[in-house]
Design a protein around this motif. Structure first.
Motif, PDB file in Angstrom:
ATOM      1  N   UNK A   5      -0.741  22.567 -18.347  1.00 37.22           N
ATOM      2  CA  UNK A   5      -0.863  23.581 -19.382  1.00 37.22           C
ATOM      3  C   UNK A   5       0.402  24.439 -19.348  1.00 37.22           C
ATOM      4  N   UNK A   6       1.292  24.248 -20.322  1.00 33.49           N
ATOM      5  CA  UNK A   6       2.622  24.852 -20.304  1.00 33.49           C
ATOM      6  C   UNK A   6       2.607  26.371 -20.345  1.00 33.49           C
ATOM      7  N   UNK A   7       1.575  27.001 -20.894  1.00 29.41           N
ATOM      8  CA  UNK A   7       1.581  28.458 -20.976  1.00 29.41           C
ATOM      9  C   UNK A   7       0.798  29.133 -19.839  1.00 29.41           C
ATOM     10  N   UNK A   8       0.499  28.406 -18.786  1.00 30.97           N
ATOM     11  CA  UNK A   8      -0.196  28.958 -17.630  1.00 30.97           C
ATOM     12  C   UNK A   8       0.716  28.914 -16.406  1.00 30.97           C
ATOM     13  N   UNK A   9       0.448  29.786 -15.444  1.00 35.32           N
ATOM     14  CA  UNK A   9       1.212  29.830 -14.199  1.00 35.32           C
ATOM     15  C   UNK A   9       0.818  28.672 -13.290  1.00 35.32           C
ATOM     16  N   UNK A  10       1.608  28.527 -12.229  1.00 39.16           N
ATOM     17  CA  UNK A  10       1.287  27.534 -11.208  1.00 39.16           C
ATOM     18  C   UNK A  10       0.020  27.952 -10.478  1.00 39.16           C
ATOM     19  N   UNK A  11      -0.651  26.993  -9.879  1.00 37.40           N
ATOM     20  CA  UNK A  11      -1.835  27.292  -9.083  1.00 37.40           C
ATOM     21  C   UNK A  11      -1.418  27.855  -7.736  1.00 37.40           C
ATOM     22  N   UNK A  12      -2.127  28.855  -7.247  1.00 38.31           N
ATOM     23  CA  UNK A  12      -1.983  29.361  -5.882  1.00 38.31           C
ATOM     24  C   UNK A  12      -3.267  29.036  -5.148  1.00 38.31           C
ATOM     25  N   UNK A  13      -3.168  28.177  -4.150  1.00 36.42           N
ATOM     26  CA  UNK A  13      -4.348  27.740  -3.420  1.00 36.42           C
ATOM     27  C   UNK A  13      -4.170  28.111  -1.952  1.00 36.42           C
ATOM     28  N   UNK A  14      -5.072  28.934  -1.435  1.00 39.09           N
ATOM     29  CA  UNK A  14      -5.049  29.310  -0.018  1.00 39.09           C
ATOM     30  C   UNK A  14      -5.924  28.335   0.759  1.00 39.09           C
ATOM     31  N   UNK A  15      -5.412  27.861   1.875  1.00 36.22           N
ATOM     32  CA  UNK A  15      -6.155  26.926   2.716  1.00 36.22           C
ATOM     33  C   UNK A  15      -6.235  27.513   4.116  1.00 36.22           C
ATOM     34  N   UNK A  16      -7.407  27.488   4.697  1.00 39.42           N
ATOM     35  CA  UNK A  16      -7.608  27.970   6.059  1.00 39.42           C
ATOM     36  C   UNK A  16      -8.615  27.070   6.749  1.00 39.42           C
ATOM     37  N   UNK A  17      -8.621  27.094   8.052  1.00 40.50           N
ATOM     38  CA  UNK A  17      -9.585  26.280   8.772  1.00 40.50           C
ATOM     39  C   UNK A  17      -9.609  26.622  10.240  1.00 40.50           C
ATOM     40  N   UNK A  18     -10.505  26.011  10.940  1.00 43.47           N
ATOM     41  CA  UNK A  18     -10.589  26.175  12.382  1.00 43.47           C
ATOM     42  C   UNK A  18     -11.120  24.878  12.978  1.00 43.47           C
ATOM     43  N   UNK A  19     -10.929  24.744  14.253  1.00 42.79           N
ATOM     44  CA  UNK A  19     -11.377  23.525  14.935  1.00 42.79           C
ATOM     45  C   UNK A  19     -12.051  23.910  16.241  1.00 42.79           C
ATOM     46  N   UNK A  20     -12.884  23.050  16.717  1.00 41.33           N
ATOM     47  CA  UNK A  20     -13.522  23.269  18.008  1.00 41.33           C
ATOM     48  C   UNK A  20     -13.662  21.927  18.713  1.00 41.33           C
ATOM     49  N   UNK A  21     -13.941  21.985  19.964  1.00 43.31           N
ATOM     50  CA  UNK A  21     -14.112  20.756  20.726  1.00 43.31           C
ATOM     51  C   UNK A  21     -12.825  20.315  21.393  1.00 43.31           C
ATOM     52  N   UNK A  22     -12.811  19.109  21.869  1.00 48.56           N
ATOM     53  CA  UNK A  22     -11.654  18.557  22.573  1.00 48.56           C
ATOM     54  C   UNK A  22     -10.550  18.198  21.612  1.00 48.56           C
ATOM     55  N   UNK A  23      -9.300  18.282  22.061  1.00 49.88           N
ATOM     56  CA  UNK A  23      -8.190  17.870  21.194  1.00 49.88           C
ATOM     57  C   UNK A  23      -8.254  16.374  20.914  1.00 49.88           C
ATOM     58  N   UNK A  24      -7.760  15.980  19.739  1.00 50.53           N
ATOM     59  CA  UNK A  24      -7.770  14.573  19.375  1.00 50.53           C
ATOM     60  C   UNK A  24      -6.601  13.815  19.979  1.00 50.53           C
ATOM     61  N   UNK A  25      -5.531  14.535  20.299  1.00 50.35           N
ATOM     62  CA  UNK A  25      -4.335  13.890  20.828  1.00 50.35           C
ATOM     63  C   UNK A  25      -3.955  14.552  22.145  1.00 50.35           C
ATOM     64  N   UNK A  26      -3.725  13.747  23.155  1.00 48.38           N
ATOM     65  CA  UNK A  26      -3.229  14.260  24.424  1.00 48.38           C
ATOM     66  C   UNK A  26      -1.876  13.630  24.683  1.00 48.38           C
TER      67      UNK A  26
END
Length: 55
Positions: A5-26
């Motif tokens: 849509x040429x007359x609209x601004x770009x999208x601003x998308x905030x992303x957040x997260x968290x993890x628990x448990x053991x790491x997947x990579x050692x």
């Protein structure tokens, strides 16, 4: 994310997260053992790409 849509601004998308448990990579060294988060290791010599060993 594209906006066709040429007359609209770009999208601003905030992303957040968290993890628990053991790491997947050692990461470990055959010389110094497991590396802690944020840890470093030094390797003396030259490592041949794809082999993980010195030539």
């Amino acid at each position: 994310m594209a906006n066709t849509n040429a007359d609209e601004s770009l999208f601003n998308i905030a992303v957040a997260g968290s993890a628990s448990g053991s790491p997947e990579i050692e990461v470990s060294s055959s010389v110094s053992g497991a590396l802690s988060d944020g840890g470093t290791d030094s390797i003396a010599g030259v490592i041949t790409p794809g082999t993980g060993v010195a030539p």
